[in-house]
Design a protein around this motif. Structure first.
Motif, mmCIF file in Angstrom:
data_model
loop_
_atom_site.group_PDB
_atom_site.id
_atom_site.type_symbol
_atom_site.label_atom_id
_atom_site.label_comp_id
_atom_site.label_asym_id
_atom_site.label_seq_id
_atom_site.Cartn_x
_atom_site.Cartn_y
_atom_site.Cartn_z
ATOM 1 N N GLY A 234 56.321 -25.306 25.843
ATOM 2 C CA GLY A 234 56.853 -26.165 26.892
ATOM 3 C C GLY A 234 58.370 -26.149 26.918
ATOM 4 O O GLY A 234 59.017 -25.631 26.003
ATOM 5 N N GLN A 235 58.936 -26.724 27.970
ATOM 6 C CA GLN A 235 60.383 -26.798 28.136
ATOM 7 C C GLN A 235 60.954 -27.986 27.360
ATOM 8 O O GLN A 235 60.474 -29.106 27.478
ATOM 9 N N TYR A 236 61.985 -27.737 26.572
ATOM 10 C CA TYR A 236 62.707 -28.829 25.920
ATOM 11 C C TYR A 236 63.524 -29.588 26.952
ATOM 12 O O TYR A 236 64.198 -28.995 27.799
ATOM 13 N N ALA A 256 54.225 -18.185 32.187
ATOM 14 C CA ALA A 256 52.972 -17.480 32.473
ATOM 15 C C ALA A 256 52.892 -16.167 31.700
ATOM 16 O O ALA A 256 51.838 -15.817 31.154
ATOM 17 N N LYS A 257 54.005 -15.465 31.613
ATOM 18 C CA LYS A 257 54.032 -14.203 30.865
ATOM 19 C C LYS A 257 53.828 -14.456 29.367
ATOM 20 O O LYS A 257 53.160 -13.686 28.678
ATOM 21 N N LEU A 258 54.411 -15.552 28.886
ATOM 22 C CA LEU A 258 54.248 -15.878 27.468
ATOM 23 C C LEU A 258 52.802 -16.269 27.159
ATOM 24 O O LEU A 258 52.303 -15.980 26.065
ATOM 25 N N HIS A 269 43.409 -20.294 22.580
ATOM 26 C CA HIS A 269 43.834 -21.097 23.731
ATOM 27 C C HIS A 269 45.356 -21.156 23.731
ATOM 28 O O HIS A 269 45.976 -21.388 22.689
ATOM 29 N N VAL A 270 45.957 -20.982 24.895
ATOM 30 C CA VAL A 270 47.408 -21.087 25.049
ATOM 31 C C VAL A 270 47.709 -21.964 26.262
ATOM 32 O O VAL A 270 47.261 -21.668 27.372
ATOM 33 N N GLU A 271 48.433 -23.061 26.047
ATOM 34 C CA GLU A 271 48.962 -23.875 27.141
ATOM 35 C C GLU A 271 50.440 -23.537 27.247
ATOM 36 O O GLU A 271 51.193 -23.703 26.274
ATOM 37 N N PRO A 274 56.287 -25.531 31.906
ATOM 38 C CA PRO A 274 57.463 -26.347 31.614
ATOM 39 C C PRO A 274 57.170 -27.732 31.047
ATOM 40 O O PRO A 274 57.817 -28.171 30.092
ATOM 41 N N LEU A 275 56.188 -28.438 31.598
ATOM 42 C CA LEU A 275 55.935 -29.813 31.161
ATOM 43 C C LEU A 275 54.852 -29.931 30.093
ATOM 44 O O LEU A 275 54.453 -31.033 29.728
ATOM 45 N N VAL A 276 54.392 -28.805 29.572
ATOM 46 C CA VAL A 276 53.393 -28.837 28.508
ATOM 47 C C VAL A 276 54.008 -29.427 27.247
ATOM 48 O O VAL A 276 55.134 -29.097 26.863
ATOM 49 N N ARG A 277 53.264 -30.308 26.614
ATOM 50 C CA ARG A 277 53.625 -30.839 25.301
ATOM 51 C C ARG A 277 52.459 -30.602 24.360
ATOM 52 O O ARG A 277 51.367 -30.235 24.767
ATOM 53 N N SER A 278 52.654 -30.863 23.093
ATOM 54 C CA SER A 278 51.693 -30.471 22.071
ATOM 55 C C SER A 278 50.280 -30.984 22.337
ATOM 56 O O SER A 278 49.305 -30.287 22.059
#
Length: 297
Positions: A234-236, A256-258, A269-271, A274-278
């Protein structure tokens, strides 16, 4: 520590959807009535409105004062004064009242305690399962300063997911985190899997603090080398001017590429957004990890 002034305007993809309806207000009142803390509030998570409106939350145990002062984190720092032995039961009551199917439990760092709070983690997992036998439980733990007996205490209660965040790439780890060490975090994830091979492990990386593309890929490889199963990216976002500055805003296309790179490396699983958090969409990760484990049998 030198900080930079943020750009005047955040990109459109960082706009947060506000939803402060009945569920949000009800959940907030319940948390206060039980004197509980959530990382959603303490860490100023951008997804709090969405998650609370959907009646999901990440409980933060062991109080609301952290013994560390990580340069990215909004949680209060200082020296805690007490240990609430009744907290596990109140967390379980709240989880039951919410009717949770997946419960995430994290904590402040408690370096003042001999076991870093591992016993309270274990008691919280047991209390939730007693009230909600079919609720999966994820724990997001600190590194316990390398106390592997403390880690064993947590693993003995067999959480459904063991989460420990490396937070950033190796080169930036000492600048971003306080006391936590990149190699020790990897060692924790490795030992957790050795203690309970069937329990999925998970970690998270925040982007925008100065990391390079190849360093992110190396961090992914490091996590896979210790058989980490789930990754969130996610984005800091800078909590205040006194915290670590944002170096850049990462475009959703790069996230998306990551995600593709992570799945290519074997994460179940990969989330990545930008707004993804743990803990974002944590309930979906349990299903993915379970399906991946079944597929390998």
């Amino acid at each position: 520590m030198k900080t930079k002034k943020l750009p005047e305007r955040k990109p459109d993809w960082l706009r947060i959807k506000l939803a402060t309806g009945g569920n949000y207000a009800e959940l907030k009142d319940m948390m206060r009535s039980k004197t509980l803390h959530t990382v959603c509030e303490e860490a100023r998570c951008p997804n709090i409105y969405e998650c609370w409106a959907n009646r999901t939350a990440t409980f933060m145990i062991l109080g609301d004062i952290c013994t560390r002062a990580c340069r990215f984190c909004a949680v209060n720092t200082g020296m805690p004064t007490e240990l609430d032995l009744q907290e596990p039961e109140r967390v379980a009551e709240a989880a039951e009242q919410m009717g949770l199917k997946h419960c995430v439990v994290t904590s402040v760092a408690r370096d003042d305690l001999a076991d870093g709070g591992a016993m309270i983690f274990a008691e919280t997992v047991k209390a939730i399962r007693k009230k909600l036998p079919f609720c999966s439980v994820e724990v997001l733990i600190p590194d316990f300063l390398g106390n592997w007996d403390a880690l064993q205490t947590v693993m003995n209660v067999k959480p459904d997911i063991l989460n420990h965040n490396i937070e950033t790439v190796e080169r930036l780890s000492d600048r971003v985190r306080a006391k936590a060490k990149y190699p020790r975090s990897l060692e924790l994830l490795k030992r957790a899997k050795e203690m309970q091979p069937n329990i999925p492990t998970k970690s998270s990386i925040m982007l925008g603090v100065g990391e390079e593309w190849d360093e992110i890929l190396q961090a992914m490889d490091d996590l896979r080398a210790v058989d980490c199963n789930i990754l969130t990216l996610g984005q800091y976002l800078q909590p205040s001017p006194s915290h670590l500055a944002v170096e850049r805003y990462v475009h959703p296309d790069e996230f998306a590429k990551l995600k593709e790179e992570g799945l290519k490396r074997g994460f179940s699983h990969v989330e990545s957004a930008p707004l993804v958090r743990s803990s974002y969409h944590a309930h979906e990760q349990v299903k993915s990890a379970s399906e991946a484990k079944t597929a390998t049998l």
